[in-house]
Design a protein around this motif. Structure first.
Motif, PDB file in Angstrom:
ATOM      1  N   ILE A  47      -6.993 -88.447  41.324  1.00  0.00           N
ATOM      2  CA  ILE A  47      -5.971 -89.392  41.746  1.00  0.00           C
ATOM      3  C   ILE A  47      -5.532 -88.963  43.132  1.00  0.00           C
ATOM      4  N   GLN A  48      -5.585 -89.883  44.087  1.00  0.00           N
ATOM      5  CA  GLN A  48      -5.175 -89.579  45.459  1.00  0.00           C
ATOM      6  C   GLN A  48      -3.901 -90.348  45.797  1.00  0.00           C
ATOM      7  N   PHE A  49      -2.946 -89.654  46.412  1.00  0.00           N
ATOM      8  CA  PHE A  49      -1.677 -90.263  46.806  1.00  0.00           C
ATOM      9  C   PHE A  49      -1.653 -90.548  48.306  1.00  0.00           C
ATOM     10  N   ASP A  50      -0.714 -91.392  48.706  1.00  0.00           N
ATOM     11  CA  ASP A  50      -0.581 -91.738  50.115  1.00  0.00           C
ATOM     12  C   ASP A  50       0.073 -90.635  50.933  1.00  0.00           C
ATOM     13  N   ARG A  51       0.652 -89.652  50.265  1.00  0.00           N
ATOM     14  CA  ARG A  51       1.293 -88.554  50.996  1.00  0.00           C
ATOM     15  C   ARG A  51       1.135 -87.242  50.233  1.00  0.00           C
ATOM     16  N   ILE A  52       1.297 -86.152  50.941  1.00  0.00           N
ATOM     17  CA  ILE A  52       1.235 -84.815  50.342  1.00  0.00           C
ATOM     18  C   ILE A  52       2.470 -84.605  49.473  1.00  0.00           C
ATOM     19  N   LEU A  53       2.264 -84.037  48.287  1.00  0.00           N
ATOM     20  CA  LEU A  53       3.378 -83.805  47.375  1.00  0.00           C
ATOM     21  C   LEU A  53       4.208 -82.617  47.837  1.00  0.00           C
ATOM     22  N   ASP A  54       5.526 -82.793  47.816  1.00  0.00           N
ATOM     23  CA  ASP A  54       6.409 -81.703  48.230  1.00  0.00           C
ATOM     24  C   ASP A  54       6.871 -80.862  47.049  1.00  0.00           C
ATOM     25  N   GLN A  55       6.564 -81.312  45.836  1.00  0.00           N
ATOM     26  CA  GLN A  55       6.931 -80.554  44.640  1.00  0.00           C
ATOM     27  C   GLN A  55       6.014 -80.934  43.484  1.00  0.00           C
ATOM     28  N   ALA A  56       6.140 -80.227  42.381  1.00  0.00           N
ATOM     29  CA  ALA A  56       5.288 -80.465  41.213  1.00  0.00           C
ATOM     30  C   ALA A  56       5.846 -81.619  40.381  1.00  0.00           C
ATOM     31  N   TYR A  57       5.676 -82.840  40.882  1.00  0.00           N
ATOM     32  CA  TYR A  57       6.196 -84.019  40.193  1.00  0.00           C
ATOM     33  C   TYR A  57       5.490 -84.219  38.839  1.00  0.00           C
ATOM     34  N   PRO A  58       6.227 -84.673  37.817  1.00  0.00           N
ATOM     35  CA  PRO A  58       5.591 -85.058  36.559  1.00  0.00           C
ATOM     36  C   PRO A  58       5.148 -86.529  36.634  1.00  0.00           C
ATOM     37  N   PHE A  59       3.966 -86.820  36.099  1.00  0.00           N
ATOM     38  CA  PHE A  59       3.431 -88.176  36.097  1.00  0.00           C
ATOM     39  C   PHE A  59       3.019 -88.575  34.683  1.00  0.00           C
ATOM     40  N   ARG A  60       3.099 -89.871  34.417  1.00  0.00           N
ATOM     41  CA  ARG A  60       2.588 -90.433  33.162  1.00  0.00           C
ATOM     42  C   ARG A  60       1.495 -91.425  33.539  1.00  0.00           C
ATOM     43  N   PHE A  61       0.272 -91.108  33.113  1.00  0.00           N
ATOM     44  CA  PHE A  61      -0.904 -91.884  33.501  1.00  0.00           C
ATOM     45  C   PHE A  61      -1.443 -92.630  32.292  1.00  0.00           C
ATOM     46  N   ILE A  62      -1.531 -93.955  32.393  1.00  0.00           N
ATOM     47  CA  ILE A  62      -2.087 -94.787  31.333  1.00  0.00           C
ATOM     48  C   ILE A  62      -3.462 -95.264  31.789  1.00  0.00           C
ATOM     49  N   TYR A  63      -4.448 -95.109  30.929  1.00  0.00           N
ATOM     50  CA  TYR A  63      -5.822 -95.428  31.308  1.00  0.00           C
ATOM     51  C   TYR A  63      -6.651 -95.740  30.063  1.00  0.00           C
ATOM     52  N   ARG A  64      -7.853 -96.270  30.287  1.00  0.00           N
ATOM     53  CA  ARG A  64      -8.791 -96.486  29.191  1.00  0.00           C
ATOM     54  C   ARG A  64      -9.805 -95.349  29.204  1.00  0.00           C
ATOM     55  N   GLU A  65     -10.060 -94.821  28.011  1.00  0.00           N
ATOM     56  CA  GLU A  65     -10.881 -93.626  27.878  1.00  0.00           C
ATOM     57  C   GLU A  65     -12.101 -93.913  27.015  1.00  0.00           C
ATOM     58  N   ARG A  66     -13.247 -93.452  27.475  1.00  0.00           N
ATOM     59  CA  ARG A  66     -14.443 -93.493  26.641  1.00  0.00           C
ATOM     60  C   ARG A  66     -14.571 -92.142  25.935  1.00  0.00           C
ATOM     61  N   PHE A  67     -15.374 -92.102  24.910  1.00  0.00           N
ATOM     62  CA  PHE A  67     -15.587 -90.849  24.188  1.00  0.00           C
ATOM     63  C   PHE A  67     -16.787 -90.146  24.808  1.00  0.00           C
ATOM     64  N   ALA A  68     -16.541 -89.051  25.506  1.00  0.00           N
ATOM     65  CA  ALA A  68     -17.601 -88.325  26.205  1.00  0.00           C
ATOM     66  C   ALA A  68     -17.182 -86.867  26.360  1.00  0.00           C
ATOM     67  N   LEU A  69     -17.232 -86.143  25.260  1.00  0.00           N
ATOM     68  CA  LEU A  69     -16.854 -84.729  25.298  1.00  0.00           C
ATOM     69  C   LEU A  69     -17.840 -83.923  26.136  1.00  0.00           C
ATOM     70  N   SER A  70     -17.312 -82.904  26.790  1.00  0.00           N
ATOM     71  CA  SER A  70     -18.136 -81.983  27.573  1.00  0.00           C
ATOM     72  C   SER A  70     -17.319 -80.717  27.799  1.00  0.00           C
ATOM     73  N   ASP A  71     -17.921 -79.751  28.460  1.00  0.00           N
ATOM     74  CA  ASP A  71     -17.177 -78.527  28.766  1.00  0.00           C
ATOM     75  C   ASP A  71     -16.002 -78.807  29.693  1.00  0.00           C
ATOM     76  N   SER A  72     -16.150 -79.808  30.594  1.00  0.00           N
ATOM     77  CA  SER A  72     -15.060 -80.139  31.514  1.00  0.00           C
ATOM     78  C   SER A  72     -14.085 -81.151  30.918  1.00  0.00           C
ATOM     79  N   ALA A  73     -14.507 -81.840  29.845  1.00  0.00           N
ATOM     80  CA  ALA A  73     -13.629 -82.781  29.129  1.00  0.00           C
ATOM     81  C   ALA A  73     -13.698 -82.417  27.642  1.00  0.00           C
ATOM     82  N   PRO A  74     -13.032 -81.325  27.253  1.00  0.00           N
ATOM     83  CA  PRO A  74     -13.236 -80.746  25.919  1.00  0.00           C
ATOM     84  C   PRO A  74     -12.583 -81.493  24.761  1.00  0.00           C
ATOM     85  N   THR A  75     -11.701 -82.445  25.035  1.00  0.00           N
ATOM     86  CA  THR A  75     -11.074 -83.167  23.934  1.00  0.00           C
ATOM     87  C   THR A  75     -10.760 -84.594  24.363  1.00  0.00           C
ATOM     88  N   ASN A  76     -10.421 -85.437  23.406  1.00  0.00           N
ATOM     89  CA  ASN A  76     -10.051 -86.814  23.707  1.00  0.00           C
ATOM     90  C   ASN A  76      -9.218 -87.371  22.557  1.00  0.00           C
TER      91      ASN A  76
END
Length: 217
Positions: free
Chosen positions: A112-141
């Protein structure tokens, strides 16, 4: 045995089948299981809690197995949650100022890329559609977390096929076929619960407009 991630699932499959020597085959069984699960269930709408990194304008979402982004919200401390607007990469200016929270985002590769550099550790809530594709880099779903029995049954079905275990293969297939309609019902309920106002509806002077119809509020 725990079933919370990709490694657990592969280990459990070998344990249930008593095939400790087939470690190199489990990834194929899981992949084939996911092909069927994705056909039957489709991409699932889920949400994830993310945390930004100060002095960075990106968040890595490699672990999410995202098919399509839906919405991104930011909730700075002491402020109400607000939605960050999506915009195609390259159509907005990248601002190297950190005095304010981001207003625009885009998906660039697995970030996810933002229009500006973050000045702090903001919390985000991300809603998305997910496929089932487990891997070492995506270990759960979502499916493994909420329905590990189904993931295991689908994996064991293909493991039984590989080993020509004609006695147990139909057992796992029967369990899978029985469970999938239940999960489809759960997904349908979740979709109804997550309905949001369409972005095509905008409020102007206290009036909602949608196409050629309007409602005064």
């Amino acid at each position: 045995m725990a079933l919370s991630n990709y490694t657990d699932l592969q280990a459990s499959a070998l344990d249930w089948m008593e095939r400790a020597g087939q470690t190199g085959k489990t990834a194929d069984w899981v992949k084939l299981a996911e092909a069927k699960l994705n056909r039957k269930l489709g991409a699932v709408e889920v949400e994830a809690t993310l945390t930004g990194t100060p002095s960075s304008r990106t968040i890595d979402i490699t672990s999410l197995s995202m098919v399509e982004p839906i919405a991104l919200f930011i909730a700075p401390t002491g402020e109400n949650e607000r939605e960050i607007q999506p915009q195609a990469n390259g159509t907005y200016s990248l601002i190297d100022v950190t005095e304010a929270s981001p207003r625009i985002y885009s998906i660039v590769g697995t970030n996810i890329q933002f229009d500006r550099i973050l000045d702090q550790a903001y919390p985000f809530r991300f809603i998305y559609r997910e496929r089932f594709a487990l891997s070492d880099s995506a270990p759960t779903n979502w499916l493994l977390t909420n329905h590990p029995d189904v993931y295991l049954a689908a994996t064991l079905m293909w493991g039984a096929g590989y080993n020509q275990d004609w006695q147990n293969g139909p057992v796992w297939k029967s369990m899978l076929d029985e469970s999938i309609p239940e999960i489809q019902h759960t997904i349908a309920q979740n979709k109804r619960g997550m309905l949001r106002v369409d972005r095509a509806i905008t409020m102007v002077n206290r009036r909602w407009f949608y196409g050629n119809t309007d409602w005064i509020i």
